[in-house]
Scaffold this motif. Structure first.
Motif, short mmCIF file in Angstrom:
data_model
loop_
_atom_site.label_atom_id
_atom_site.label_comp_id
_atom_site.label_asym_id
_atom_site.label_seq_id
_atom_site.Cartn_x
_atom_site.Cartn_y
_atom_site.Cartn_z
N SER A 55 30.47 29.51 45.24
CA SER A 55 30.82 29.51 43.71
C SER A 55 32.21 30.12 43.64
O SER A 55 32.63 31.00 43.63
N ALA A 58 32.82 31.81 40.31
CA ALA A 58 32.27 33.50 40.56
C ALA A 58 33.53 34.16 41.29
O ALA A 58 33.70 35.30 40.71
N HIS A 59 34.30 33.50 42.14
CA HIS A 59 35.37 34.20 42.93
C HIS A 59 36.61 34.33 41.97
O HIS A 59 37.04 35.21 42.04
N PHE A 61 36.47 34.66 38.74
CA PHE A 61 36.16 35.75 37.61
C PHE A 61 36.00 37.00 38.34
O PHE A 61 36.58 37.84 37.63
N GLY A 62 35.73 37.20 39.41
CA GLY A 62 35.64 38.33 40.15
C GLY A 62 37.09 38.97 40.60
O GLY A 62 37.16 39.98 40.42
N PHE A 63 37.81 38.00 41.01
CA PHE A 63 39.24 38.43 41.06
C PHE A 63 39.78 38.94 39.80
O PHE A 63 40.54 40.01 39.87
N PHE A 65 38.33 40.15 37.18
CA PHE A 65 37.62 41.50 36.73
C PHE A 65 37.98 42.59 37.82
O PHE A 65 38.26 43.64 37.14
N GLY A 66 38.23 42.24 39.05
CA GLY A 66 38.71 43.31 39.84
C GLY A 66 40.20 43.82 39.75
O GLY A 66 40.32 44.90 39.57
N SER A 94 37.73 43.08 30.46
CA SER A 94 36.76 43.15 31.64
C SER A 94 35.24 43.26 30.77
O SER A 94 34.31 43.07 31.47
N LEU A 98 32.23 40.83 32.05
CA LEU A 98 31.02 41.35 32.29
C LEU A 98 29.91 40.70 31.14
O LEU A 98 28.84 40.26 31.81
N GLY A 101 29.33 37.09 31.98
CA GLY A 101 28.73 36.83 33.13
C GLY A 101 27.24 37.15 33.10
O GLY A 101 26.40 36.52 33.77
N ASN A 105 24.25 34.40 33.64
CA ASN A 105 23.17 34.55 34.83
C ASN A 105 21.67 34.44 34.08
O ASN A 105 20.83 34.02 34.50
#
Length: 109
Positions: A55, A58-59, A61-63, A65-66, A94, A98, A101, A105
């Motif tokens: 996905s 997801a990567h 948004f993960g980047f 967020f991170g 953030s 969150l 996300g 889900n």
């Protein structure tokens, strides 16, 4: 902290030994080089598409967020006004990411 590390002093375990001093510009350049190599390698792997069940959303948004979390957590020696405002903005981003996300889900948009 980019302009604040002119010299980095590493204290020694043995007190009678003199501390080691490294030039801050070298350390900053090596950190930046490591980050760029990691990003370029990750983009190359993503472009070749190893495995179709990844996905990318997801990567991404993960980047984001991170990066936001890292910017918020990073300790500043001298904190300027724009850094305080940026930390607040990244904190809001953030929390929104969150929340989105979790909703994504639960409801499976």
């Amino acid at each position: 902290n980019w302009h604040e590390d002119h010299a980095i002093v590493f204290s020694r375990a043995r007190s009678h030994k003199t501390p080691t001093i490294w030039h801050g510009k070298l350390i900053r350049s090596l950190k930046l080089l490591g980050l760029l190599v990691f990003i370029v390698g990750d983009v190359i792997v993503a472009m070749h598409g190893y495995g179709s069940d990844i996905s990318y959303v997801a990567h991404i948004f993960g980047f984001i967020f991170g990066f936001s979390a890292g910017f918020i957590i990073t300790r500043d020696r001298v904190q300027e006004t724009w850094e305080k405002i940026s930390k607040i903005v990244f904190a809001v981003i953030s929390v929104i990411l969150l929340f989105l996300g979790v909703l994504w889900n639960i409801f499976g948009f």
